[in-house]
Design an enzyme around this catalytic site. Structure first.
Site, PDB file in Angstrom:
ATOM      1  N   LYS A   1       0.852  -1.233   0.062  1.00 47.28           N
ATOM      2  CA  LYS A   1      -0.051  -0.008  -0.001  1.00 47.28           C
ATOM      3  C   LYS A   1       0.723   1.265  -0.074  1.00 47.28           C
ATOM      4  CE  LYS A   1      -3.864  -2.244   2.267  1.00 47.28           C
ATOM      5  NZ  LYS A   1      -4.976  -1.997   3.346  1.00 47.28           N
TER       6      LYS A   1
ATOM      7  N   TYR B   1     -12.283  -1.950  -3.725  1.00 45.84           N
ATOM      8  CA  TYR B   1     -12.700  -2.166  -2.546  1.00 45.84           C
ATOM      9  C   TYR B   1     -14.497  -1.972  -2.505  1.00 45.84           C
ATOM     10  CZ  TYR B   1      -8.367  -2.261   0.258  1.00 45.84           C
ATOM     11  OH  TYR B   1      -7.130  -2.434   0.493  1.00 45.84           O
TER      12      TYR B   1
ATOM     13  N   ASN C   1      -2.038   0.470   6.745  1.00 47.62           N
ATOM     14  CA  ASN C   1      -1.626  -0.714   7.180  1.00 47.62           C
ATOM     15  C   ASN C   1      -0.681  -1.681   6.184  1.00 47.62           C
ATOM     16  OD1 ASN C   1      -3.610  -1.589   5.719  1.00 47.62           O
ATOM     17  ND2 ASN C   1      -4.638  -2.758   7.353  1.00 47.62           N
TER      18      ASN C   1
ATOM     19  N   GLU D   1      -9.709 -10.161  -7.610  1.00 51.41           N
ATOM     20  CA  GLU D   1      -8.666  -9.444  -7.423  1.00 51.41           C
ATOM     21  C   GLU D   1      -7.520  -9.381  -8.254  1.00 51.41           C
ATOM     22  OE1 GLU D   1      -9.586  -8.484  -2.847  1.00 51.41           O
ATOM     23  OE2 GLU D   1      -7.795  -9.519  -3.243  1.00 51.41           O
TER      24      GLU D   1
END
Ligand code: ATP
Ligand code: MG
Length: 137
Positions: free
Chosen positions: A9, A49, A112, A126
């Site tokens: 991320k 998402y 995170n 995904e």
């Protein structure tokens, strides 16, 4: 053999943790099938998402995920989906076990460090969201 999908991320890429996260993944016996660096738009993050669209953190999450470069990747090993989730640690780094990626690098429940698919069906969706078949041959 099983495949899973993962994202390093924006927080981790910004802080220069990409190499260290990849080293932990390789040390845990995952094969790196494919990896690429990209930046996604807020709309692209929202599509990824979509299951969280009704959650209160959705707007902030999609801002965060489109705030900088990410690495998307496909990983392979036996039991890859569950084993990556274990290596990642709990969503909230405050609850993550010692030795997990989030315990080591994550700054908050939102920022995170890493994403990992949570089931076979989600892994399929995904992987297909970010990779074409020829990239996985
Ligand atoms: P991921 O799907 O990214 O692997 P996860 O499965 O551990 O993480 P989810 O419940 O699917 O957690 O939430 C997706 C992401 O949304 C989290 O990784 C985190 O970045 C963010 N998030 C989850 N809960 C919160 C929260 N309460 N506040 C802010 N952000 C959150
Ligand atoms: Mg999740």
């Amino acid at each position: 053999m099983q495949r899973t999908f993962s994202i390093i991320k924006p927080d981790a890429v910004r802080k220069g943790h990409t190499g260290a996260v990849l080293a932990m993944i390789e040390k845990a016996s995952f094969q790196l099938v494919a990896i690429k660096k990209l930046s996604i738009s807020k709309r692209q993050a929202a599509g990824f998402y979509a299951v969280h669209a009704q959650r209160p953190f959705f707007n902030s999450l999609t801002d965060f995920m489109s705030s900088g470069a990410i690495f998307v990747m496909v990983l392979e090993k036996e039991n890859a989906i569950a084993d990556l989730r274990k290596l990642m640690g709990a969503t909230n780094p405050a609850n993550a076990e010692e030795g997990t990626i989030r315990k080591k690098f994550a700054g908050s429940i939102e920022e995170n460090t890493i994403h990992g698919s949570d089931a076979e069906e989600t892994a399929k969706f995904e992987i297909g969201y970010f990779f074409a078949g020829y990239e996985l041959a």
